[in-house]
Design a protein around this motif. Structure first.
Motif, PDB file in Angstrom:
ATOM      1  N   GLU A 133       0.828  -1.207   0.000  1.00 22.40           N
ATOM      2  CA  GLU A 133       0.000   0.000   0.000  1.00 22.40           C
ATOM      3  C   GLU A 133       0.864   1.260   0.000  1.00 22.40           C
ATOM      4  O   GLU A 133       0.554   2.246  -0.677  1.00 22.40           O
ATOM      5  CB  GLU A 133      -0.925  -0.005   1.219  1.00 22.40           C
ATOM      6  N   ALA A 134       1.962   1.237   0.762  1.00 21.56           N
ATOM      7  CA  ALA A 134       2.859   2.391   0.793  1.00 21.56           C
ATOM      8  C   ALA A 134       3.555   2.575  -0.551  1.00 21.56           C
ATOM      9  O   ALA A 134       3.733   3.703  -1.030  1.00 21.56           O
ATOM     10  CB  ALA A 134       3.889   2.219   1.910  1.00 21.56           C
ATOM     11  N   THR A 135       3.941   1.461  -1.173  1.00 24.31           N
ATOM     12  CA  THR A 135       4.572   1.536  -2.491  1.00 24.31           C
ATOM     13  C   THR A 135       3.619   2.133  -3.510  1.00 24.31           C
ATOM     14  O   THR A 135       4.008   2.974  -4.329  1.00 24.31           O
ATOM     15  CB  THR A 135       5.011   0.134  -2.944  1.00 24.31           C
ATOM     16  N   LEU A 136       2.358   1.721  -3.478  1.00 24.82           N
ATOM     17  CA  LEU A 136       1.380   2.221  -4.441  1.00 24.82           C
ATOM     18  C   LEU A 136       1.200   3.729  -4.309  1.00 24.82           C
ATOM     19  O   LEU A 136       1.144   4.448  -5.316  1.00 24.82           O
ATOM     20  CB  LEU A 136       0.046   1.502  -4.250  1.00 24.82           C
ATOM     21  N   ARG A 137       1.115   4.224  -3.084  1.00 23.10           N
ATOM     22  CA  ARG A 137       0.975   5.671  -2.890  1.00 23.10           C
ATOM     23  C   ARG A 137       2.167   6.415  -3.490  1.00 23.10           C
ATOM     24  O   ARG A 137       2.001   7.414  -4.202  1.00 23.10           O
ATOM     25  CB  ARG A 137       0.850   5.995  -1.399  1.00 23.10           C
ATOM     26  N   SER A 138       3.363   5.924  -3.204  1.00 22.27           N
ATOM     27  CA  SER A 138       4.564   6.584  -3.720  1.00 22.27           C
ATOM     28  C   SER A 138       4.631   6.511  -5.241  1.00 22.27           C
ATOM     29  O   SER A 138       5.056   7.465  -5.904  1.00 22.27           O
ATOM     30  CB  SER A 138       5.817   5.939  -3.113  1.00 22.27           C
ATOM     31  N   LEU A 139       4.205   5.390  -5.806  1.00 23.55           N
ATOM     32  CA  LEU A 139       4.248   5.223  -7.256  1.00 23.55           C
ATOM     33  C   LEU A 139       3.259   6.155  -7.941  1.00 23.55           C
ATOM     34  O   LEU A 139       3.579   6.792  -8.956  1.00 23.55           O
ATOM     35  CB  LEU A 139       3.958   3.766  -7.610  1.00 23.55           C
ATOM     36  N   HIS A 140       2.054   6.277  -7.401  1.00 27.36           N
ATOM     37  CA  HIS A 140       1.075   7.217  -7.953  1.00 27.36           C
ATOM     38  C   HIS A 140       1.615   8.645  -7.916  1.00 27.36           C
ATOM     39  O   HIS A 140       1.463   9.409  -8.880  1.00 27.36           O
ATOM     40  CB  HIS A 140      -0.236   7.133  -7.167  1.00 27.36           C
ATOM     41  N   GLU A 141       2.241   9.010  -6.812  1.00 24.05           N
ATOM     42  CA  GLU A 141       2.789  10.360  -6.691  1.00 24.05           C
ATOM     43  C   GLU A 141       3.896  10.600  -7.712  1.00 24.05           C
ATOM     44  O   GLU A 141       3.974  11.674  -8.322  1.00 24.05           O
ATOM     45  CB  GLU A 141       3.317  10.580  -5.274  1.00 24.05           C
ATOM     46  N   ALA A 142       4.759   9.595  -7.922  1.00 22.55           N
ATOM     47  CA  ALA A 142       5.863   9.751  -8.871  1.00 22.55           C
ATOM     48  C   ALA A 142       5.357   9.894 -10.299  1.00 22.55           C
ATOM     49  O   ALA A 142       5.802  10.776 -11.054  1.00 22.55           O
ATOM     50  CB  ALA A 142       6.806   8.552  -8.766  1.00 22.55           C
ATOM     51  N   LEU A 143       4.423   9.039 -10.693  1.00 18.90           N
ATOM     52  CA  LEU A 143       3.885   9.112 -12.051  1.00 18.90           C
ATOM     53  C   LEU A 143       3.089  10.395 -12.253  1.00 18.90           C
ATOM     54  O   LEU A 143       3.168  11.036 -13.310  1.00 18.90           O
ATOM     55  CB  LEU A 143       3.010   7.892 -12.330  1.00 18.90           C
ATOM     56  N   GLY A 144       2.321  10.780 -11.238  1.00 20.53           N
ATOM     57  CA  GLY A 144       1.556  12.015 -11.342  1.00 20.53           C
ATOM     58  C   GLY A 144       2.444  13.235 -11.464  1.00 20.53           C
ATOM     59  O   GLY A 144       2.167  14.150 -12.248  1.00 20.53           O
ATOM     60  N   ALA A 145       3.545  13.259 -10.702  1.00 17.66           N
ATOM     61  CA  ALA A 145       4.466  14.395 -10.781  1.00 17.66           C
ATOM     62  C   ALA A 145       5.102  14.487 -12.164  1.00 17.66           C
ATOM     63  O   ALA A 145       5.265  15.579 -12.718  1.00 17.66           O
ATOM     64  CB  ALA A 145       5.542  14.262  -9.705  1.00 17.66           C
ATOM     65  N   ALA A 146       5.459  13.335 -12.751  1.00 18.95           N
ATOM     66  CA  ALA A 146       6.059  13.340 -14.088  1.00 18.95           C
ATOM     67  C   ALA A 146       5.066  13.821 -15.140  1.00 18.95           C
ATOM     68  O   ALA A 146       5.445  14.449 -16.132  1.00 18.95           O
ATOM     69  CB  ALA A 146       6.558  11.942 -14.438  1.00 18.95           C
ATOM     70  N   LEU A 147       3.785  13.545 -14.914  1.00 20.02           N
ATOM     71  CA  LEU A 147       2.746  13.971 -15.846  1.00 20.02           C
ATOM     72  C   LEU A 147       2.255  15.389 -15.574  1.00 20.02           C
ATOM     73  O   LEU A 147       1.507  15.953 -16.372  1.00 20.02           O
ATOM     74  CB  LEU A 147       1.550  13.012 -15.765  1.00 20.02           C
ATOM     75  N   GLY A 148       2.652  15.936 -14.426  1.00 11.31           N
ATOM     76  CA  GLY A 148       2.166  17.258 -14.060  1.00 11.31           C
ATOM     77  C   GLY A 148       0.750  17.248 -13.545  1.00 11.31           C
ATOM     78  O   GLY A 148       0.069  18.281 -13.548  1.00 11.31           O
TER      79      GLY A 148
END
Length: 364
Positions: free
Chosen positions: A340-355
Motif C-alpha cells: 500500500e505504501a509503495t502504491l501511494r509513492s508510485l502514484h505520486e511519482a507518475l503524477g508528478a512526471a505527468l504534471g
C-alpha cells in the motif's frame, strides 16, 4: 520481466485510480508473467525480439512516435534516448559507475555496464522524472548523475510475502536450527568475510548451527567452493542454487537468523524479506541498509570478521535478542514496506512526471 516490475504493475492495475497501462515486451520471455496482468486490464503488446539496445532505442521509440502515450516508463535503469514523449526512468542504483567492485565479468556484462554509463546520464538529465528505490540511491543519483532532487521520487519496491503472523512451513534439506545467507561471488556481498566469521563461530561454539547459502549461480568449481573447502566447512555449509518463492519463504521462516553483511545495496530486498516474516537479520550500515532502523536489525562492521562473528554468536546465544528484533522488524515492515505504501509513492511519482499530482487515472 522481473518480479519487482510485475508487482509494481499489479499494484497499479488493481488500484481504483489506475492509469491505462500498456506493457511492451519482446516476443518470448515474460509471456507467462504478462498473462497475469491481462486479467487486470493491462494491454500487453509484443514485438519481434532484437538485441537489447535496438529493442530499446528503435522499437520503443517507434512505438512511442505512433501511439504517443502520456508517459513512457522504463523500469530497468536505461531508457530511450531522445524520447518523443514525456519519459520516466527507474534507476535502481549507480553501482555501474563505481570502480570499487571489480568482480569477474562476462563480455555481456561488460557491454551492459558500458551501455548504462553512456545512456543513463543522458536519459536521467532529460527525463520528466526519475524513480529510485532508496534515499541512498537518490543521493547517489543527485551526486553522480547531477539530477535535481525535485525530479527524483523514492519508491521502495513492494515486498510481498506471507502474512505477517504466519509463513509456509515444511521440511528443508537441513536440520533446524540453521543460519541463512545469500550465495553470491559479487565482492560487495562479502561472502569471504562471512565464511571466515562463520568458521570462528563453529570453532568457539560447539552447538552453532549449520550455514545455508541460497541463490548461487554456477557454484561447482567456483571461488566459493574453494573458500568453503579450504576452510574445512564442506560438512557445515550447505549451498543451494536459485530457489522458488515458497522455498525462499520457508528458509526465511525456519532460519535462526539471516546474515546479510553486504558492502553495498541499492535497496536490500533480502534483508526486508527476512524481516517481513520475523527472521532476525544481521546486516551492515552500508548504503541503503543504513535506512533500516537500528532497533530492527543486528548491526555489524562488514569489514571486520571479528565484529561479524561476535554478532553471530550473540544472536545464536540470546533468544530474547532474536525475539525483540523479530517483533520490531515485523512492526516496521508492516508500516513502511507494505504494497500500500509503495502504491501511494508510485502514484505520486507518475503524477508528478505527468504534471497531474492529483492522480493518474486518465493517463496512458
Amino acid at each position: 520481466m522481473g518480479n519487482v516490475l510485475l508487482e509494481y504493475l499489479e499494484l497499479l492495475a488493481a488500484s481504483v485510480s489506475s492509469p491505462r497501462l500498456v506493457l511492451l515486451l519482446p516476443a518470448g520471455d515474460g509471456y507467462r508473467d504478462a498473462s497475469r496482468l491481462t486479467e487486470l486490464g493491462v494491454s500487453v503488446q509484443r514485438f519481434p525480439r532484437l538485441p537489447f539496445p535496438a529493442w530499446e532505442q528503435v522499437t520503443l521509440r517507434r512505438w512511442a512516435l505512433r501511439r504517443h502515450p502520456d508517459l513512457l516508463w522504463s523500469p530497468y535503469n536505461t531508457a530511450v534516448l531522445h524520447s518523443p514523449v514525456p519519459q520516466i526512468v527507474t534507476v535502481h542504483d549507480t553501482i555501474y559507475l563505481d570502480g570499487r567492485w571489480n568482480d569477474p565479468e562476462t563480455r555481456y556484462k561488460q557491454f551492459g555496464k558500458l551501455y548504462r554509463r553512456c545512456v543513463v546520464p543522458r536519459v536521467a538529465a532529460s527525463a520528466a522524472g526519475v524513480i529510485t528505490v532508496s534515499e541512498d540511491s537518490s543521493r547517489n543519483i543527485q551526486r553522480r548523475l547531477h539530477v535535481p532532487k525535485a525530479v527524483i521520487s523514492v519508491v521502495p519496491p513492494p515486498v510481498k510475502g506471507p502474512e505477517l503472523d504466519s509463513y509456509p512451513t515444511g521440511d528443508v534439506p537441513w536440520n533446524s536450527p540453521f543460519v541463512l545467507g545469500v550465495g553470491s561471488l559479487e565482492e560487495r556481498k562479502n561472502l569471504a568475510r562471512l565464511l571466515a566469521a562463520y568458521k570462528d563461530c563453529v570453532t568457539d561454539c560447539d552447538d552453532f548451527p549449520d550455514l545455508v547459502l541460497y541463490g548461487f549461480r554456477e557454484y561447482t568449481g567456483s571461488r566459493a567452493e574453494e573458500l568453503i573447502t579450504n576452510a574445512g566447512l564442506r560438512d557445515r555449509v550447505h549451498v543451494m542454487g536459485y530457489v522458488d518463492v515458497s522455498t525462499k519463504w520457508r528458509l526465511y521462516g525456519e532460519a535462526e537468523f539471516f546474515c546479510f553483511p553486504s558492502l553495498y545495496e541499492g535497496f536490500g530486498i533480502p534483508a526486508v524479506e527476512a524481516m517481513l516474516v520475523g527472521c532476525p537479520v544481521m546486516t551492515s550500515s552500508a548504503a541503503a541498509l543504513a535506512e533500516l532502523p537500528d532497533e530492527t536489525v543486528a548491526r555489524t562492521d562488514p569489514f571486520s570478521v571479528g565484529s561479524m562473528s561476535r554478532v553471530m554468536l550473540q544472536l545464536h546465544r540470546n533468544g530474547e535478542m532474536r525475539a525483540k528484533l523479530s517483533d520490531a522488524a515485523r512492526a516496521w515492515v508492516s508500516r513502511h514496506r507494505r504494497p500500500e505504501a509503495t502504491l501511494r509513492s508510485l502514484h505520486e511519482a507518475l503524477g508528478a512526471a505527468l504534471g497531474i499530482p492529483q492522480g493518474v487515472g486518465d493517463a496512458e
